[in-house]
Motif scaffolding. Structure first.
Motif, PDB file in Angstrom:
ATOM      1  N   MET A   1     -11.115  -6.478  20.834  1.00  0.00           N
ATOM      2  CA  MET A   1     -10.757  -5.613  19.833  1.00  0.00           C
ATOM      3  C   MET A   1     -11.789  -5.837  18.777  1.00  0.00           C
ATOM      4  N   GLY A   2     -12.427  -6.943  18.482  1.00  0.00           N
ATOM      5  CA  GLY A   2     -13.574  -6.939  17.323  1.00  0.00           C
ATOM      6  C   GLY A   2     -14.739  -6.210  17.964  1.00  0.00           C
ATOM      7  N   PHE A   3     -14.988  -5.995  19.285  1.00  0.00           N
ATOM      8  CA  PHE A   3     -16.169  -5.196  19.657  1.00  0.00           C
ATOM      9  C   PHE A   3     -15.829  -3.826  19.675  1.00  0.00           C
ATOM     10  N   LEU A   4     -14.539  -3.346  19.826  1.00  0.00           N
ATOM     11  CA  LEU A   4     -14.411  -1.941  19.552  1.00  0.00           C
ATOM     12  C   LEU A   4     -14.035  -1.628  18.333  1.00  0.00           C
ATOM     13  N   SER A   5     -13.634  -2.300  17.376  1.00  0.00           N
ATOM     14  CA  SER A   5     -13.571  -1.984  15.852  1.00  0.00           C
ATOM     15  C   SER A   5     -14.786  -1.852  15.331  1.00  0.00           C
TER      16      SER A   5
ATOM     17  N   LEU B   1      -5.404  -9.445   9.805  1.00  0.00           N
ATOM     18  CA  LEU B   1      -5.423 -10.614   8.964  1.00  0.00           C
ATOM     19  C   LEU B   1      -7.028 -10.842   8.420  1.00  0.00           C
ATOM     20  N   SER B   2      -7.662 -10.311   9.240  1.00  0.00           N
ATOM     21  CA  SER B   2      -9.020 -10.154   8.622  1.00  0.00           C
ATOM     22  C   SER B   2      -9.255  -9.194   7.662  1.00  0.00           C
TER      23      SER B   2
ATOM     24  N   PRO C   1     -10.320  -1.459   8.697  1.00  0.00           N
ATOM     25  CA  PRO C   1     -11.901  -1.434   8.577  1.00  0.00           C
ATOM     26  C   PRO C   1     -12.500  -2.295   9.602  1.00  0.00           C
ATOM     27  N   SER C   2     -13.979  -2.274   9.913  1.00  0.00           N
ATOM     28  CA  SER C   2     -14.252  -2.986  10.754  1.00  0.00           C
ATOM     29  C   SER C   2     -14.269  -4.610  10.191  1.00  0.00           C
ATOM     30  N   PRO C   3     -14.323  -5.584  11.245  1.00  0.00           N
ATOM     31  CA  PRO C   3     -13.871  -7.039  10.819  1.00  0.00           C
ATOM     32  C   PRO C   3     -14.993  -7.677   9.931  1.00  0.00           C
ATOM     33  N   VAL C   4     -16.204  -7.330  10.226  1.00  0.00           N
ATOM     34  CA  VAL C   4     -17.356  -8.012   9.810  1.00  0.00           C
ATOM     35  C   VAL C   4     -18.146  -7.065   8.486  1.00  0.00           C
ATOM     36  N   SER C   5     -19.128  -7.889   7.894  1.00  0.00           N
ATOM     37  CA  SER C   5     -19.486  -7.203   6.759  1.00  0.00           C
ATOM     38  C   SER C   5     -20.763  -6.147   7.295  1.00  0.00           C
ATOM     39  N   ASP C   6     -21.280  -5.515   6.109  1.00  0.00           N
ATOM     40  CA  ASP C   6     -22.300  -4.591   6.436  1.00  0.00           C
ATOM     41  C   ASP C   6     -23.352  -5.092   7.307  1.00  0.00           C
ATOM     42  N   PRO C   7     -23.962  -4.369   8.391  1.00  0.00           N
ATOM     43  CA  PRO C   7     -24.919  -4.593   9.358  1.00  0.00           C
ATOM     44  C   PRO C   7     -26.168  -5.155   8.519  1.00  0.00           C
ATOM     45  N   SER C   8     -26.686  -4.918   7.002  1.00  0.00           N
ATOM     46  CA  SER C   8     -27.646  -4.896   6.625  1.00  0.00           C
ATOM     47  C   SER C   8     -27.320  -6.373   5.962  1.00  0.00           C
ATOM     48  N   GLU C   9     -26.325  -7.161   6.085  1.00  0.00           N
ATOM     49  CA  GLU C   9     -25.894  -8.260   5.662  1.00  0.00           C
ATOM     50  C   GLU C   9     -26.509  -8.478   4.102  1.00  0.00           C
ATOM     51  N   ARG C  10     -26.564  -7.628   3.385  1.00  0.00           N
ATOM     52  CA  ARG C  10     -26.651  -7.546   1.824  1.00  0.00           C
ATOM     53  C   ARG C  10     -25.204  -8.059   1.233  1.00  0.00           C
ATOM     54  N   HIS C  11     -24.064  -8.105   1.805  1.00  0.00           N
ATOM     55  CA  HIS C  11     -23.092  -8.658   1.566  1.00  0.00           C
ATOM     56  C   HIS C  11     -22.089  -9.286   2.172  1.00  0.00           C
ATOM     57  N   THR C  12     -21.396 -10.148   1.736  1.00  0.00           N
ATOM     58  CA  THR C  12     -20.459 -11.248   2.498  1.00  0.00           C
ATOM     59  C   THR C  12     -19.235 -10.674   2.917  1.00  0.00           C
ATOM     60  N   ARG C  13     -19.137  -9.377   2.313  1.00  0.00           N
ATOM     61  CA  ARG C  13     -17.621  -8.882   2.359  1.00  0.00           C
ATOM     62  C   ARG C  13     -17.789  -7.347   2.420  1.00  0.00           C
TER      63      ARG C  13
ATOM     64  N   GLY D   1      -6.756 -19.767  15.140  1.00  0.00           N
ATOM     65  CA  GLY D   1      -8.314 -19.979  14.824  1.00  0.00           C
ATOM     66  C   GLY D   1      -9.349 -19.394  16.146  1.00  0.00           C
ATOM     67  N   LEU D   2      -8.969 -19.660  17.185  1.00  0.00           N
ATOM     68  CA  LEU D   2     -10.043 -19.080  18.233  1.00  0.00           C
ATOM     69  C   LEU D   2      -9.801 -17.646  18.485  1.00  0.00           C
ATOM     70  N   SER D   3      -8.718 -16.995  18.212  1.00  0.00           N
ATOM     71  CA  SER D   3      -8.487 -15.724  18.435  1.00  0.00           C
ATOM     72  C   SER D   3      -9.332 -15.005  17.355  1.00  0.00           C
ATOM     73  N   MET D   4      -9.203 -15.394  15.823  1.00  0.00           N
ATOM     74  CA  MET D   4      -9.818 -15.057  14.771  1.00  0.00           C
ATOM     75  C   MET D   4     -11.370 -15.019  14.933  1.00  0.00           C
ATOM     76  N   ALA D   5     -11.848 -16.223  15.627  1.00  0.00           N
ATOM     77  CA  ALA D   5     -13.144 -16.431  15.801  1.00  0.00           C
ATOM     78  C   ALA D   5     -13.693 -15.354  16.902  1.00  0.00           C
ATOM     79  N   ALA D   6     -12.956 -15.175  17.895  1.00  0.00           N
ATOM     80  CA  ALA D   6     -13.315 -14.115  18.797  1.00  0.00           C
ATOM     81  C   ALA D   6     -13.303 -12.959  18.439  1.00  0.00           C
ATOM     82  N   LEU D   7     -12.598 -12.515  17.431  1.00  0.00           N
ATOM     83  CA  LEU D   7     -12.531 -11.273  16.647  1.00  0.00           C
ATOM     84  C   LEU D   7     -14.006 -11.019  16.088  1.00  0.00           C
ATOM     85  N   PHE D   8     -14.428 -11.960  15.296  1.00  0.00           N
ATOM     86  CA  PHE D   8     -15.589 -11.677  14.379  1.00  0.00           C
ATOM     87  C   PHE D   8     -16.688 -11.842  15.518  1.00  0.00           C
TER      88      PHE D   8
END
Length: 488
Positions: free
Chosen positions: A169-173, A445-446, A52-64, A281-288
């Motif tokens: 990778m985060g951008f494309l996902s 991992l994410s 799945p995509s690495p971050v939450s819903d773009p509406s930001e109503r959820h944290t996951r 840590g920096l690779s995970m931060a770059a993904l997000f």
């Protein structure tokens, strides 16, 4: 290039106003479109496209977000085999495959068209993997060299390449515009696109089966990042052998041992902890961060039209990929050797890490791709394919590193010879660098549940690091390293 190939189109509303039930996606997907890619098992087994995509819903109503990678595995494991499911989707989507199955002739033509589609999709995917493996390997070696200078804030060689690959990778996902298909464009209203579940169903049917997308994620991001090089730096931190750029920039070489010694083992312990934290840590931060940038830039991103890919870019890449690989092999064989000083930018230094890495890189990328297809789905909570290639690739790097830095004879096949030393460097930077990946690791991992992510991450790092301790440790702590013959 025609402008309409990349024009961004507004998604019109469906006739029913977009109030149909979620289960009506399959009915709406029968709209005429250009989706003709068919690659059985890639959608569910390759984590670069299944996660799945690495971050939450773009509406930001959820944290996951609502999906986990384990859920994707468990949901698909009980259904029909991926090849049958995917073939059924392609027959429903592709206009060339949408025929009546009442007669024998129509059935035979449909089966033939499906086989042709599968063959072309695999051919284009392999071609993109070869091209982007070479581009990713070259970019990684250049980044490693450019970031090795006196006063550099971080001494690990692969850090910034891993960060860059994880960002892409985060951008494309997370991206929802570049590879948007005709079916999603026609059948979804603006209100429906805000629903992640509905959009993911359309994405799974189009975006993540496109050879270019697989080439960018599995090929470019996977080869730009290197898990084996990261673990090698962790071992060098334990043994207090991380290269330090102490000489003037014109005299530096990333491949020579220029280190300072720590007073005791406690400093080495802090060094390896610093390598592990900064790399992961920096690779995970770059993904997000890359995922958030995709959401931020979604309104400005163009759409790559499927017809442009299928009629122009895909066939062109299928021609360029083997020719570029053959040309690189010919350069390795035909280029003369130079006797100039082994500084950072000397031609002889680049003949080894550059050309030999480009020769071995596509092999490692293709092996990782097929191993992931075969093994990633075996254990839903533990991506076995990515784990296998990362550990095995690190093990191969350890053997090559030990051979290259051992005091051995000048046999043409050993690290003591000039050519043998260059071949070993090409295996480490090319084959092992492309066989192992950090971008896919941090994506997994994410997307795994928290307890599964910790187990997977710790076991991956511990197993790979243990391999290097067993392979390189005895040499380092008994006879010590010698400067490789090609970097004296």
């Amino acid at each position: 290039m025609p402008a309409q190939m990349f024009q961004k189109e507004k998604k019109p509303s469906s006739p029913d106003g977009g109030h149909g039930p979620p289960g009506s996606i399959q009915n709406r997907s029968s709209v005429e479109n250009d989706d003709r890619y068919t690659f059985p098992q890639a959608e569910n087994n390759l984590d670069e496209v299944a996660a799945p995509s690495p971050v939450s819903d773009p509406s930001e109503r959820h944290t996951r977000r609502h999906e986990y990678l384990e859920n994707v595995r468990s949901r698909t494991s009980g259904n029909a085999p991926p090849s049958e499911f995917h073939g059924q989707q392609s027959r429903e989507r592709g206009p060339s495959l949408r025929v009546e199955m009442s007669g024998g002739l129509e059935r035979e033509e449909s089966i033939k068209a499906t086989r042709i589609s599968e063959f072309l999709t695999k051919l284009y995917t392999m071609s993109y993997l070869i091209v982007f493996a070479m581009i990713g390997t070259l970019t990684r070696v250049v980044i490693e060299t450019l970031t090795f200078y006196p006063g550099a804030p971080v001494g690990t060689s692969a850090l910034w390449a891993n960060v860059a690959g994880s960002f892409v990778m985060g951008f494309l996902s997370e991206d929802r515009e570049l590879f948007r298909g005709d079916s999603a464009q026609v059948s979804m209203t603006d209100s429906e696109t805000e629903n992640d579940a509905l959009w993911k169903a359309h994405e799974a049917a189009h975006k993540k089966t496109i050879p270019l997308y697989i080439g960018l994620t599995t090929g470019f991001c996977g080869c730009l990042t290197s898990f084996s090089t990261f673990i090698r730096d962790a071992f060098l931190a334990i043994s207090n052998d991380l290269p330090s750029p102490l000489a003037p920039y014109s005299e530096l070489s990333l491949f020579q041992s220029t280190t300072t010694k720590a007073p005791n083992g406690g400093f080495s312990f802090m060094a390896v902890i610093a390598v592990l934290i900064t790399e992961i840590g920096l690779s995970m931060a770059a993904l997000f961060f890359g995922a958030h940038m995709a959401i931020f830039a979604s309104s400005w991103l163009p759409r790559i039209h499927p017809r442009f890919l299928q009629q122009f870019l895909d066939p062109l890449t299928a021609i360029i990929a083997p020719l570029s690989w053959i040309a690189t092999i010919c350069l390795v064989i035909l280029l003369p050797q130079f006797s100039t000083a082994k500084t950072l930018w000397s031609p002889e230094i680049w003949r080894g890490p550059f050309l030999f890495s480009l020769v071995f890189g596509p092999v490692g990328c293709l092996v990782r791709f097929y191993v992931s297809l075969k093994l990633n789905r075996r254990i839903p909570t533990f991506p076995l394919g990515t784990f296998t290639v990362n550990v095995v690739g690190t093990m191969i790097l350890g053997m090559a590193f030990a051979l290259q830095h051992a005091t051995i004879g000048s046999s043409v096949f050993g690290g003591g010879s000039f050519t043998g030393c260059q071949v070993l460097q090409g295996i480490m930077d090319g084959f092992c660098g492309c066989l192992t990946t950090v971008s896919t690791l941090v994506l997994e991992l994410s997307d795994l549940k928290r307890q599964h992510a910790y187990v997977y991450g710790i076991v991956s790092v511990a197993a790979a690091l243990a391999m290097l301790v067993v392979e390189i440790g005895p040499l380092r702590w008994t006879r010590g390293f010698t400067t490789p013959a090609c970097f004296v």
